[in-house]
Design a protein around this motif. Sequence first.
Motif, short mmCIF file in Angstrom:
data_model
loop_
_atom_site.label_atom_id
_atom_site.label_comp_id
_atom_site.label_asym_id
_atom_site.label_seq_id
_atom_site.Cartn_x
_atom_site.Cartn_y
_atom_site.Cartn_z
N ASP A 16 0.83 -1.20 0.00
CA ASP A 16 0.00 0.00 0.00
C ASP A 16 0.87 1.25 0.00
O ASP A 16 1.14 1.85 1.04
CB ASP A 16 -0.92 -0.02 1.22
CG ASP A 16 -1.98 1.09 1.17
OD1 ASP A 16 -2.10 1.74 0.11
OD2 ASP A 16 -2.66 1.30 2.18
N THR A 17 1.32 1.64 -1.20
CA THR A 17 2.15 2.83 -1.38
C THR A 17 1.60 3.63 -2.55
O THR A 17 0.61 3.25 -3.19
CB THR A 17 3.61 2.45 -1.67
OG1 THR A 17 3.67 1.75 -2.93
CG2 THR A 17 4.19 1.57 -0.57
N GLU A 18 2.28 4.74 -2.87
CA GLU A 18 1.87 5.57 -4.00
C GLU A 18 1.87 4.77 -5.31
O GLU A 18 1.04 5.01 -6.19
CB GLU A 18 2.80 6.78 -4.13
CG GLU A 18 2.61 7.83 -3.06
CD GLU A 18 1.25 8.51 -3.16
OE1 GLU A 18 0.83 8.82 -4.29
OE2 GLU A 18 0.62 8.71 -2.12
N MET A 19 2.79 3.82 -5.45
CA MET A 19 2.87 3.04 -6.67
C MET A 19 1.63 2.18 -6.88
O MET A 19 1.28 1.81 -8.00
CB MET A 19 4.14 2.17 -6.69
CG MET A 19 4.46 1.57 -8.04
SD MET A 19 6.04 0.70 -8.10
CE MET A 19 7.18 2.07 -8.20
N MET A 20 0.94 1.85 -5.78
CA MET A 20 -0.26 1.03 -5.86
C MET A 20 -1.54 1.86 -5.80
O MET A 20 -2.65 1.31 -5.78
CB MET A 20 -0.25 -0.01 -4.73
CG MET A 20 -1.22 -1.16 -4.93
SD MET A 20 -1.21 -2.32 -3.53
CE MET A 20 -2.69 -3.28 -3.91
N ALA A 21 -1.40 3.17 -5.81
CA ALA A 21 -2.57 4.05 -5.63
C ALA A 21 -3.62 3.83 -6.71
O ALA A 21 -4.82 3.85 -6.43
CB ALA A 21 -2.12 5.51 -5.61
N GLY A 22 -3.18 3.63 -7.94
CA GLY A 22 -4.13 3.42 -9.03
C GLY A 22 -4.94 2.15 -8.85
O GLY A 22 -6.14 2.12 -9.14
N VAL A 23 -4.29 1.10 -8.36
CA VAL A 23 -4.99 -0.16 -8.10
C VAL A 23 -5.97 0.02 -6.94
O VAL A 23 -7.12 -0.43 -6.99
CB VAL A 23 -3.98 -1.29 -7.79
CG1 VAL A 23 -4.70 -2.56 -7.37
CG2 VAL A 23 -3.10 -1.56 -9.01
N ASN A 24 -5.51 0.68 -5.89
CA ASN A 24 -6.36 0.89 -4.72
C ASN A 24 -7.63 1.68 -5.05
O ASN A 24 -8.69 1.47 -4.45
CB ASN A 24 -5.59 1.64 -3.62
CG ASN A 24 -4.50 0.78 -2.99
OD1 ASN A 24 -4.51 -0.43 -3.12
ND2 ASN A 24 -3.58 1.42 -2.30
N ALA A 25 -7.51 2.59 -6.02
CA ALA A 25 -8.64 3.44 -6.38
C ALA A 25 -9.64 2.75 -7.29
O ALA A 25 -10.73 3.27 -7.53
CB ALA A 25 -8.12 4.72 -7.05
N ASN A 26 -9.28 1.59 -7.80
CA ASN A 26 -10.14 0.85 -8.72
C ASN A 26 -10.57 -0.45 -8.05
O ASN A 26 -9.78 -1.38 -7.93
CB ASN A 26 -9.38 0.56 -10.02
CG ASN A 26 -10.24 -0.14 -11.07
OD1 ASN A 26 -11.13 -0.93 -10.74
ND2 ASN A 26 -9.94 0.13 -12.32
N PRO A 27 -11.82 -0.53 -7.59
CA PRO A 27 -12.26 -1.73 -6.86
C PRO A 27 -12.04 -3.03 -7.59
O PRO A 27 -11.66 -4.04 -6.98
CB PRO A 27 -13.76 -1.46 -6.63
CG PRO A 27 -13.89 0.02 -6.66
CD PRO A 27 -12.89 0.48 -7.68
N GLU A 28 -12.26 -3.04 -8.91
CA GLU A 28 -12.07 -4.27 -9.68
C GLU A 28 -10.60 -4.66 -9.76
O GLU A 28 -10.23 -5.82 -9.64
CB GLU A 28 -12.67 -4.12 -11.08
CG GLU A 28 -14.19 -4.14 -11.11
CD GLU A 28 -14.75 -5.43 -10.51
OE1 GLU A 28 -14.28 -6.52 -10.88
OE2 GLU A 28 -15.65 -5.33 -9.65
N ALA A 29 -9.74 -3.66 -9.97
CA ALA A 29 -8.30 -3.92 -10.04
C ALA A 29 -7.78 -4.40 -8.68
O ALA A 29 -6.95 -5.31 -8.61
CB ALA A 29 -7.56 -2.65 -10.48
N PHE A 30 -8.28 -3.78 -7.61
CA PHE A 30 -7.84 -4.19 -6.27
C PHE A 30 -8.31 -5.62 -5.97
O PHE A 30 -7.55 -6.43 -5.42
CB PHE A 30 -8.40 -3.23 -5.21
CG PHE A 30 -7.91 -3.51 -3.82
CD1 PHE A 30 -6.64 -3.14 -3.42
CD2 PHE A 30 -8.72 -4.17 -2.91
CE1 PHE A 30 -6.18 -3.40 -2.13
CE2 PHE A 30 -8.28 -4.45 -1.62
CZ PHE A 30 -7.01 -4.06 -1.24
#
Length: 248
Positions: free
Chosen positions: A183-197
Amino acid sequence: MTKKPIALITGAAQGIGFACAKALSDDGYDVILSDINAGGVAAAAKELGGAAIVCDMGDRAQIEAMFAQIAAEHGPLSALVNNAGVAMPGDFLSYDFDTFQKVIDINLHGVFIATQLAARDMVEHGIAGAIVNMSSVNAQVAIPAIPAYCASKGGVMQLTKVAALALAKNNIRVNAVGPGSIDTEMMAGVNANPEAFKMAMSRTPLGRAGDASEIGDVVAFLCSKKASYITGETIYVDGGRLGLNYTC
């Protein structure tokens, strides 16, 4: 009064790099934090009571200048954490070569240059030091949208083995850590997308993203005497991802 050992952590303004710096500081190191983000690294260093140096790890001249400054102002390193890195995703068929080169310069060439300079200094001063490189699960598996990142992290894994063998006679240990979904800035895009997460967690048996501190703790362990017989290894901190075949 015994002088504290000194550790340099690159890419330390935030995320995993900052967590590594904090863990090493807690373990009794004087920490030097390096990052291309001048304001961020200054604030991070102030929080930990350490020193800050602005450096682009894709620029050999800046890396050499950083090590010269450390030698002049602080003395020899006992630990180096090569954490700075970028991903720069894109479509494989249209992926720009200059982008590919930039990722390799930072993630691999920078690691080689810093490792070599730190090791030379350790050898000169008779220090049985520790070097930890930040690899990734993507040294073993791959994501098509990050070709340069995957290639660079595979290179880091092999460079870690080479350096460990070359420096063993000098009692310098070289290891790597391979994070999974942290859970870092590099994963922010994944975290913001429920399907991707959801997809990422479906490939993570522990069912959650890791915390940066969980990487920092492993890095601190590898720099400590508790890891005195470990060298040339990549320890994957990935919630079980690499062991996963398929589930029903």
